[in-house]
Design a protein around this motif. Structure first.
Motif, mmCIF file in Angstrom:
data_model
loop_
_atom_site.group_PDB
_atom_site.id
_atom_site.type_symbol
_atom_site.label_atom_id
_atom_site.label_comp_id
_atom_site.label_asym_id
_atom_site.label_seq_id
_atom_site.Cartn_x
_atom_site.Cartn_y
_atom_site.Cartn_z
ATOM 1 N N ALA A 77 0.826 -1.216 0.000
ATOM 2 C CA ALA A 77 0.000 0.000 0.000
ATOM 3 C C ALA A 77 0.859 1.265 0.000
ATOM 4 C CB ALA A 77 -0.930 -0.007 1.196
ATOM 5 N N THR A 78 2.057 1.147 0.538
ATOM 6 C CA THR A 78 2.868 2.363 0.677
ATOM 7 C C THR A 78 3.952 2.485 -0.392
ATOM 8 O OG1 THR A 78 4.276 1.151 2.190
ATOM 9 C CG2 THR A 78 2.551 2.520 3.182
ATOM 10 N N THR A 79 4.074 1.459 -1.234
ATOM 11 C CA THR A 79 5.163 1.492 -2.210
ATOM 12 C C THR A 79 4.644 1.840 -3.600
ATOM 13 O OG1 THR A 79 6.279 -0.210 -0.947
ATOM 14 C CG2 THR A 79 7.074 0.163 -3.185
ATOM 15 N N LYS A 112 0.108 0.566 -6.371
ATOM 16 C CA LYS A 112 0.344 1.998 -6.578
ATOM 17 C C LYS A 112 1.368 2.112 -7.693
ATOM 18 C CE LYS A 112 1.014 5.312 -3.346
ATOM 19 N NZ LYS A 112 1.527 5.818 -2.046
ATOM 20 N N VAL A 113 1.004 2.738 -8.754
ATOM 21 C CA VAL A 113 1.898 2.751 -9.919
ATOM 22 C C VAL A 113 2.075 4.163 -10.445
ATOM 23 C CG1 VAL A 113 2.373 1.657 -12.115
ATOM 24 C CG2 VAL A 113 0.751 0.627 -10.589
ATOM 25 N N GLN A 114 3.212 4.414 -10.980
ATOM 26 C CA GLN A 114 3.466 5.703 -11.608
ATOM 27 C C GLN A 114 4.327 5.454 -12.833
ATOM 28 O OE1 GLN A 114 3.007 9.249 -10.467
ATOM 29 N NE2 GLN A 114 3.677 9.410 -12.594
ATOM 30 N N HIS A 115 3.818 5.728 -14.018
ATOM 31 C CA HIS A 115 4.700 5.554 -15.178
ATOM 32 C C HIS A 115 5.494 6.834 -15.381
ATOM 33 C CE1 HIS A 115 1.692 7.655 -17.735
ATOM 34 N NE2 HIS A 115 2.741 7.952 -18.461
ATOM 35 N N MET A 116 6.721 6.648 -15.820
ATOM 36 C CA MET A 116 7.598 7.814 -15.965
ATOM 37 C C MET A 116 7.471 8.403 -17.357
ATOM 38 S SD MET A 116 10.953 6.828 -13.804
ATOM 39 C CE MET A 116 11.384 5.460 -14.800
ATOM 40 N N VAL A 170 13.901 5.468 -1.059
ATOM 41 C CA VAL A 170 14.315 4.075 -1.166
ATOM 42 C C VAL A 170 13.250 3.140 -0.599
ATOM 43 C CG1 VAL A 170 16.007 2.388 -0.314
ATOM 44 C CG2 VAL A 170 16.770 4.585 -1.216
ATOM 45 N N SER A 171 12.588 3.587 0.463
ATOM 46 C CA SER A 171 11.638 2.656 1.078
ATOM 47 C C SER A 171 10.276 2.688 0.396
ATOM 48 C CB SER A 171 11.495 2.965 2.566
ATOM 49 O OG SER A 171 10.937 4.251 2.716
ATOM 50 N N SER A 172 9.896 3.787 -0.220
ATOM 51 C CA SER A 172 8.534 3.822 -0.733
ATOM 52 C C SER A 172 8.431 3.832 -2.254
ATOM 53 C CB SER A 172 7.782 5.012 -0.144
ATOM 54 O OG SER A 172 8.494 6.183 -0.386
ATOM 55 N N TYR A 173 9.536 3.618 -2.928
ATOM 56 C CA TYR A 173 9.470 3.500 -4.391
ATOM 57 C C TYR A 173 10.256 2.284 -4.828
ATOM 58 C CZ TYR A 173 7.662 8.256 -4.739
ATOM 59 O OH TYR A 173 6.887 9.368 -4.640
ATOM 60 N N LEU A 174 9.864 1.714 -5.919
ATOM 61 C CA LEU A 174 10.714 0.718 -6.558
ATOM 62 C C LEU A 174 10.489 0.802 -8.056
ATOM 63 C CD1 LEU A 174 9.028 -1.984 -7.608
ATOM 64 C CD2 LEU A 174 8.900 -2.405 -5.181
#
Lengths: 1165, 547
Positions: free
Chosen positions: B57-59, B84-88, B137-141
């Protein structure tokens, strides 16, 4: 070319905006006649010049209404101008093609050399349809043989324009010039000039190099069709260049068997037309005539005027980068902090006795000398632009130093003399210098002397960039620019020259800019191309200079050093080298460093240009003090040294095919001896005068080489020899296992094994096979698999003398056979064509070959465990297909010579598939049975295993020996083909003769038991399952050779007596991902390391020399440390032993138990 | 050492005190002698890969690197799966600069662009959005597709890690969406990323839909009457499909809705435009930004109709590889182990599975394509490509596009598919500029009518590239015009007549004419057979009489 014809009611304008000139023609659309034309140099003011010409046209044809005028514009600078006058842009090659088709319908090809680009057009006829197709090609980014290069080299060679125009081509004395790249060419020309080669010879060599480069690369492997039309400035104005084309083109025709009318005079076959400068402009008009009405309607001058006045500036703001200096105050502060203090030479009193040492840095472009007194203070400095003779330069500087002291009535006593730089060797020999140290070490000593414990020294000279990383006051590691990254002081100087600004005013000018164009860093040629583009976009000189200064740190840190985390390097940076006098460069550097290392201290050496000379002086002080006396010849003797310099046929080196033109400088020392200094050669053999001496030299080197084994060299020879007698093919009565393959109903496969007798081919076939001759190029993956192929063929009955490998790579071979390629990959792959040429045109001529075998090896054997794959590099695997295309496209060279070319795909990781592949590949030519082929495969593998075992045994011996003796062995890490002396440029031999045994990657023992000692921690921590594994550093380990290289680096990082020499070829795609890995592995462990990256066809001798010397310096220190360490360890053992005795003594008092005592004594070990 | 175990226990305690004394002494002396420093430390690469359920939920999953349409739709799919997704954004020259600074020297520029793009985004998070390194670092990959190819592409992830380390984002997670093996994760079980059927089907849908949208757009845009109308319609279509994927709704109604949007675009297919096929290295030909100098747009501006390669074709190529490799190994005298060997594998069922996968993808593709109105679109026949190229580019050779580039060029020419073939690849691309281009020189020799241009991209020097494209495009335009004129003369039509006729073939955005030659306008003319032919014949006679 003016004629006004009455009765004209419409016009078409053709404008060609090139990199140096603007040309315009006015054409009558009714009869395509040229009514008016003119051309002018634009001095980078393209738009203004176009306006000027348009005004002239307007005046000339004032009666034609504007709506009846159409305009078409072409050329590299046309883009931004077109829209402002309503012109339609026409690509220049298309324009030229149209003009040629109109004016010379019988021409077969066109060669146009422009300022920045080169173009070749070949008109090919489709035999079926009769259609003429224009095959067009332009040089890509690497601007090689173009007008700009010729111009620059002409200046370097010092030949006035009028003389160049009268020069004739003479190919009797040609010297090596690398035309591949403008920077390389310039470097070569400078070296030729220094060696005293007459400028006519240099220009002819340049012309030849450019012509050959264009013929081999720009034609993309196609043959020019006759007649050949030469266009462009250089072709038009340089008769010797025209003559060179006329010499070389027919040669390629003959070589390739192209039929051309031999009765046509050569001047007509290859010709320069009149008014060729207008072809592109005229072609643009021809193009325009094909365009529908309404395209290219001329809109008059207003738009262009507006653009010149305001348009350009407005557009720039969008893309530009920040300025170099943001405010006046910033500038003031910066100047206060970083301006180099003005040097005040010491003054002397009459009768004073000045005791001092001299340090001299004999650089390639300039020499510097310093006078340093006993307490280390710098008294005087001298500078001299190199005149090509280091002795003369030195004499003059020494004289000036003496005079400056004696003028003040003082007396100079020189107590020592030290030299560094490329002249150091000759000075050591002739002047008996006390000290001869390599530049890098000299720079290091100077910086340490000035600033104490520093972390990074960045020296930017005119030609090269040196960055030294320090630890405990000594060089821990270093990076040198290779010949390719000329983004250095010279570039800034050249740029300032172009704008007519003295380099001293560079900073002042650049600081004025409010913005800067963003240059892409890297090669100087690319930077120059960028500069031309930016100028077209309208950047001012201030902005361009600022932009260039800003690119300098990128070149240093991202291109040469390549360590992005600069803070890891430390925080005390010293900048030195002549370029630091340019405050713009300093500002860019300081900003760049501080942005990445916020707490950095950046110092500029107070004598940036003389740092090398000062280092030499300091070392001289130390040496002389320690030794108590100086070997120096004495100031007066040195100044009065007489010498004779000779450069003629008698001094030409004949010991190898390079035939270097050398200069002999013979000096007579006071004791009556003659010391000869030889310059102008590119290899070791050039250092001696006669055959006797060559034998002596070779003998001496052989002796050294015998003493210190070079396993890379041994491997390179041994691999191709017959060293294993294959077992004979089994007799027909021997039973073998086989399977019966059956398809199931659902399409599945069922296999049933059974036994049957071994199938043999007839004795007649065996006999036939013994006579078959097979040629194999000694390239790429063959370097990993040669023993296999030899044994495979021998097992099948091919005579061992009938398996012919091409020669080792050599410059000569490349010159002869490097003209077939249509692509430009890495050198190891490009050179394949020369090897195939060598087989076809040399070995085949001597004794005919039946086959040339060059397999597409998709997977190669690996000794590593737990890898994702063991794939070959795709270029390496695909090269045989490329070769096939190159040698069959126009003429099938194999067919015409009666040789069959075989390029099957073969894997070395799946035995059964491999057997199938080889059987299918050779069944039709060797007529063997599948059993025989399979058996031969097994024999081949046996040979591979034996070869590996032998190499490993030899490696093991060396490793154990150096460990015992606390010495260092040098491990070459690279790709298998780097064992080829033509690809490693013989750099290993340089170390070998210095006394370091050389190990190859193959020679590292692969025995897990033996390796366990070094990989113990890794195995215990569970990061790896076995020693032969790289998962802990690189999970994405697909590429076999890269993996082996990374593993070898891991091994070196764990073996205390191994130092690394890392070789990598220019454009190597598979080495790229490993640079960072290997660096991390090596530097974490502190293993001595040096790299020779970006190796290409030409040997960068100077750069290799500095590298070897610098690395030898670090290796020497490392060896000292090993000795110290061994001593300390021995000491430790002694102390422990003593302690043990103490403890056991105590214990013995309490309790005497001999059983325990024996156990304890084991514990200490 | 083993002897020590045999000692009686009372001796052992004494021994250890004795041993301890000695060891302590040794350590002291080592320190005194400076031997401690001589010990080497070794480097290893920590590979952070864990993505746990509790962090789902947080990443935020960062994603990118395909075409803009694909990236957008994949985001929709993943959101639909609860991530949770984000396209660049599409990588630009700024990304390239970041890539060059933090990447290894000598990489190919897809690496620089994509790696740099991630670094650029993380810098944005840190410097503009003010997030701390730990937070990032902790909330994105980042998820990227991995490869096993023999070229540099296989080592992308190495490069990501190096660049992240060097840019100060140690520990940032890069997950590898392995083409063959699914997502690799060392820690198995509790992974938040469920690589199940719905994931793969969702992903596949996004790929197919992205391809279809792109294909439609490239077909329509060059002929649109009102500039910008295609792009506007496409934006609406993308949103419709995105919503459908995100809410996991049935796709057919969404596709029908899209069709309506597309039908509103007005086109004029009598405009003569050369058809240009972009082939080459996968990333260079796919990206729509600075990575290939926005070639697709540039070509359209210069008056060409562009044909791009689909990502579906890439999936089909991977399936082809599997089938080819299996077939080549089925009848060997023994089974080899390893990646490709068939030891312990059921070759028959593998072939069947691959065959079914191929069919299923094609059926799915055509269903969506027909529904949205992409008529007469043919996915490439992989066996045919392999067959025509094998003689020149051995089918066993892999890496990059393998033999496909050569095969595609041959088919483009032999089947008159396009007027010009543009092969775009990064500077120094190993399989493409190092091998394919060398072989292509023979192909162009064999097919002298081929208009073929290989281009290496470096990120700079756009002007030179454009200039070369214009040089070839000129020839392609002539070729297209020739085809068109021939078509007119064969059909006895004049341009004017054609303009007057205005059949739906010319004006309907989704109509496609039968393929006869490369140029679309010429095909439209050929498509007007029968009726217009007779009609025009009469008109012609009338005209002749009139004259």
């Amino acid at each position: 070319m003016e004629s006004t014809d009455q009765g004209i009611d419409s016009l078409i304008l053709g404008i060609d905006v090139g990199s140096t000139t603007v040309k315009a023609t006015v054409v009558n659309p009714k009869n395509k006649e040229i009514l008016w034309s003119d051309y002018q140099r634009h001095h980078t003011k393209q738009a203004e010049k176009v306006l000027e010409l348009l005004v002239a046209i307007g005046n000339q044809f004032s009666e034609i209404p504007q709506q009846n005028i159409r305009a078409f514009i072409t050329g590299s600078g046309a883009g931004p101008i077109a829209e402002h006058i309503g012109a339609k842009f026409v690509q220049e090659v298309n324009a030229v093609t149209m003009a040629v088709e109109q004016l010379h319908p019988d021409v077969g090809s066109v060669i146009e050399l422009g300022g920045q680009d080169a173009k070749i057009i070949i008109f090919k006829e489709n035999e079926e349809t009769g259609n003429k197709q224009a095959l067009t090609s332009m040089n890509d980014k690497c601007a090689s043989g173009t007008g700009a290069t010729i111009d620059k080299c002409m200046i370097k060679a010092g030949m006035p324009m009028e003389e160049v125009g009268r020069l004739h081509f003479d190919d009797s004395k040609l010297h090596h010039v690398a035309a591949k790249c403008g920077v390389f060419a310039e470097t070569d020309i400078v070296n030729l000039v220094k060696s005293g080669i007459p400028s006519a010879e240099i220009m002819c060599s340049l012309a030849d190099a450019i012509v050959m480069q264009n013929l081999s690369v720009l034609t993309r492997g196609n043959t020019l069709r006759h007649r050949v039309l030469l266009l462009g400035g250089p072709n038009t104005y340089l008769p010797f260049l025209q003559e060179c084309w006329r010499k070389r083109i027919p040669q390629t025709w003959q070589e390739r068997g192209y039929d051309y009318p031999k009765d046509m005079p050569i001047e007509e076959l290859i010709f320069v037309p009149d008014n060729s400068q207008y072809y592109a402009a005229y072609g643009a008009v021809m193009y325009g005539m094909h365009e529908p009405v309404g395209v290219g309607n001329y809109t008059g001058l207003e738009g262009l005027k507006e653009f010149i006045a305001h348009g350009r500036k407005a557009k720039l703001g969008e893309k530009a980068g920040p300025p170099l200096m943001r405010s006046e105050t910033e500038q003031e502060e910066f100047r206060r902090a970083y301006s180099i203090p003005k040097f005040t030479p010491a003054t002397f009193t009459s009768g004073q006795k000045v005791r001092a040492v001299i340090g001299l840095d004999g650089g390639s472009t300039s020499s510097k000398a310093v006078l340093v007194d006993e307490s280390g203070d710098i008294l005087l400095k001298e500078y001299q632009l190199s005149k090509g003779n280091p002795l003369e330069d030195t004499k003059e500087m020494l004289k000036r130093l003496r005079d400056r002291v004696s003028e003040q009535g003082a007396e100079l006593e020189i107590i020592g003399f030290g030299a560094t730089g490329y002249a150091a060797d000759v000075l050591e020999k002739t002047l008996k210098a006390d000290v001869n140290i390599v530049e890098t070490v000299a720079h290091m000593m100077s910086a340490v002397n000035q600033f104490g414990d520093v972390d990074v020294i960045c020296d930017i000279g005119g030609q090269d960039i040196k960055v030294l990383f320090m630890k405990n006051g000594d060089i821990r590691n270093f990076r040198l620019s290779n010949q390719c990254s000329a983004g250095n002081g010279m570039l800034l100087q050249a740029m300032a020259d172009q704008f007519g600004i003295p380099v001293q005013e560079y900073a002042q000018t650049a600081f004025k800019a409010d913005l800067s164009p963003t240059f892409s860093y890297g090669c100087a040629v690319f930077l120059d191309a960028d500069r031309v583009n930016f100028q077209k976009e309208g950047y001012s000189k201030e902005e361009l200079l600022a932009g260039l200064a800003l690119v300098l740190p990128k070149n240093v840190w991202q291109y040469v050093v390549q360590i992005p985390r600069m803070s890891e390097l430390g925080r005390k940076f010293v900048l030195q080298g002549g370029t630091q006098y340019n405050l713009a460069a300093v500002k860019a550097q300081v900003d760049y460093i501080k942005q990445r290392v916020p707490d950095a201290e950046v110092y500029v050496h107070p004598h940036p240009g003389e740092a090398g000379a000062i280092g030499a002086a300091m070392e001289t002080l130390r040496v002389v003090k320690r030794r108590g006396y100086s070997t120096f010849l004495g100031l007066e003797s040195a100044i009065n040294l007489s010498y004779i310099s000779r450069n003629d046929e008698s001094t030409r080196c004949t010991f190898c095919p390079n035939h270097c033109s050398r200069t002999f400088i013979d000096s007579e020392t006071p004791d009556g001896q003659t010391a000869r200094y030889i310059s102008g050669f590119i290899c070791e053999k050039g250092t001696v005068e006669d055959k006797e001496a060559v034998i002596q030299l070779t003998k001496k080197r052989q002796e050294l080489k015998k003493h210190y084994p070079n396993l890379v060299e041994y491997e390179a020879v041994r691999m191709y020899q017959h060293f294993y007698d294959a077992e004979p093919l089994p007799e027909p009565d021997v039973l073998v296992e086989d399977v019966q393959v059956k398809r199931s109903l659902l399409g599945g496969i069922r296999k049933k094994s059974y036994q049957r007798p071994f199938q043999r081919s007839s004795p007649a076939e065996m006999e036939r096979r013994s006579k078959i001759r097979i040629g194999i190029p000694r390239v790429l993956n063959i370097w990993s698999t040669a023993p296999f192929w030899r044994t495979y063929f021998e097992t099948l009955g091919v005579d061992k003398n009938n398996i012919v490998f091409s020669d080792f790579t050599s410059e000569e071979m490349w010159q002869e056979g490097g003209k077939y390629g249509s692509i430009d990959p890495c050198y190891p792959s490009k050179v394949n064509q020369a090897h195939i040429h060598n087989l076809l045109f040399k070995h085949h001529e001597k004794k005919p070959l039946d086959y040339i075998f060059f397999p597409c090896i998709t997977h190669i054997p690996t000794h590593l465990q737990n890898v994702m794959d063991s794939a070959s590099c795709p270029i390496v695997a695909g090269a045989p297909n490329v070769i096939k295309a190159a040698f069959t496209k126009e003429i099938n060279f194999f067919e015409t010579r009666g040789v069959a070319y075989l390029d099957p795909a073969v894997t070395f990781t799946e035995l059964h598939l491999m057997k199938k592949q080889l059987f299918e590949a050779f069944r039709d030519c060797l007529h063997m049975t599948e059993d025989e082929s399979d058996f031969a495969v097994q024999q081949g593998w046996k040979a591979m295993v034996l070869f590996d075992a032998e190499m490993q045994e030899r490696g093991k011996m060396i490793l154990e020996q150096v460990e015992q003796e606390n010495r260092i062995a040098l491990l070459m890490i690279g790709r298998p083909y780097h064992s080829d002396p033509g690809l490693n440029h013989g750099v290993l031999e340089e170390f070998q003769v210095l006394g370091y045994p050389i190990l190859s990657m193959r020679s590292i023992p692969k025995d897990e038991e033996w390796l366990r000692r070094f990989f113990q921690d890794d195995l215990e921590s569970g990061r790896v399952d076995c020693a032969l594994e790289v998962r802990d550093v690189w999970p994405e380990n697909f590429s076999s050779n890269s993996v082996q290289k990374v593993w070898a680096a891991k091994f070196a990082a764990r073996h205390p007596n191994v130092a690394v020499l890392d070789l990598s070829s220019f454009k190597c795609g598979h080495d790229a991902p490993t640079y960072g890995l290997i660096d991390s592995i090596i530097s974490t462990a502190g293993t001595p390391y040096s790299a020779l990256h970006d190796i290409d066809a030409n040997k960068p001798s100077g750069s290799i020399k500095i590298r070897v010397k610098t690395y030898a310096h670090s290796l020497g220190l490392h060896e000292e440390r090993l000795h110290d360490l061994a001593q300390k360890k021995a000491e430790l053992q002694q102390r422990i032993e003593q302690k043990r005795l103490e403890l056991t003594g105590l214990q013995a008092k309490r309790q005497t138990d001999s059983y325990e005592q024996t156990n304890f004594s084991q514990m200490g070990n | 050492m083993s002897t020590r175990k045999d000692l009686p226990t009372n001796h052992e305690t004494e021994l250890s005190s004795y041993e301890n004394d000695l060891l302590r002494f040794q350590a002291e002396q080592e320190l005194a002698l400076g031997l401690e420093q001589a010990k080497r430390t070794q480097w290893f690469d920590p590979v952070p890969r864990q993505f746990f359920m509790k962090d789902k939920a947080t990443t935020t999953i960062l994603f990118g690197g395909l075409t803009m349409a694909h990236d957008f739709l994949v985001e929709g799919v993943l959101k639909g799966l609860g991530y949770k997704v984000q396209h660049m954004d599409c990588p630009d020259n700024e990304s390239l600069r970041f890539g060059k600074e933090f990447g290894n020297r000598g990489q190919c520029n897809p690496t620089y662009f994509t790696v740099g793009n991630l670094i650029k985004y993380l810098h944005h998070l840190r410097d503009v959005e003010g997030k701390s390194k730990e937070e990032i670092v902790s909330s994105y990959l980042f998820i990227t597709s991995g490869s096993c190819g023999p070229c540099r592409f296989g080592t992308y992830v190495t490069e990501y890690r190096k660049a992240l380390r060097d840019a100060g984002f140690d520990g940032f997670r890069v997950l590898l969406f392995q083409q063959q093996d699914g997502l690799k994760q060392a820690t198995g079980g509790e992974s938040a990323l469920k690589l199940d059927t719905s994931f793969f089907v969702g992903f596949l849908k996004a790929v197919l839909l992205g391809d279809i949208l792109n294909a439609v757009a490239y077909r329509i845009r060059p002929y649109e009457v009102e500039t910008g109308s295609t792009d506007a319609a496409m934006a609406r279509c993308k949103q419709i499909l995105y919503d459908a994927l995100k809410h996991r709704k049935w796709l057919i109604p969404a596709l029908i809705k899209c069709r309506k949007e597309l039908e509103s675009i007005q086109v004029d297919r009598t405009l003569v435009k050369p058809k240009v096929s972009i082939i080459g290295e996968f990333w260079a030909m796919t990206t729509e930004g600075d990575g290939n100098y926005q070639l697709q747009r540039f070509l359209e501006q210069e008056g060409a109709e562009v044909e791009v390669q689909s990502m579906t074709a890439w999936i089909l190529y991977l399936i082809w590889e599997g089938r080819y490799d299996t077939r080549k190994r089925m009848k060997l005298r023994g089974e080899d182990s390893g990646r490709y060997g068939l030891e312990g594998k059921n070759a028959g069922s593998r072939l069947r599975m691959l065959f079914l996968a191929d069919r299923a993808i094609r059926v799915m593709f055509q269903t969506y394509a027909k529904t949205i109105g992409l008529a007469d679109y043919h996915l490439p026949d992989m066996d045919e490509i392999a067959e025509v190229s094998h003689e020149h580019y051995n089918n066993h050779l892999r890496g990059g596009e393998g033999h496909m580039e050569v095969g595609k060029l041959i088919l483009n020419v032999a089947k008159k598919k396009v007027n010009m073939t543009l092969s775009v690849k990064p500077f120094g691309c190993m399989p493409s500029s190092g091998v394919s281009d060398g072989v292509q020189s023979l192909i162009t020799e064999k097919y002298p009518d081929a208009i073929f241009l290989p281009i290496e991209t470096t990120g700079d020097g756009a002007i030179n590239v454009y200039s070369r494209v214009q040089m070839m495009l000129f020839k392609a335009k002539q070729a297209a015009q020739k085809e068109f004129d021939e078509a007119l003369s064969k059909k006895d039509l004049t341009l004017e007549q054609l303009r007057n006729v205005r059949s739906s073939k010319c004006t309907h955005p989704l109509r496609a004419s039968r393929h006869v030659v490369a140029c679309t306008a010429a095909n439209v003319v050929y498509g007007m057979s029968g009726f217009f032919n007779r009609y025009s014949l009469r008109r012609n006679k009338a005209e002749v009489k009139g004259v």
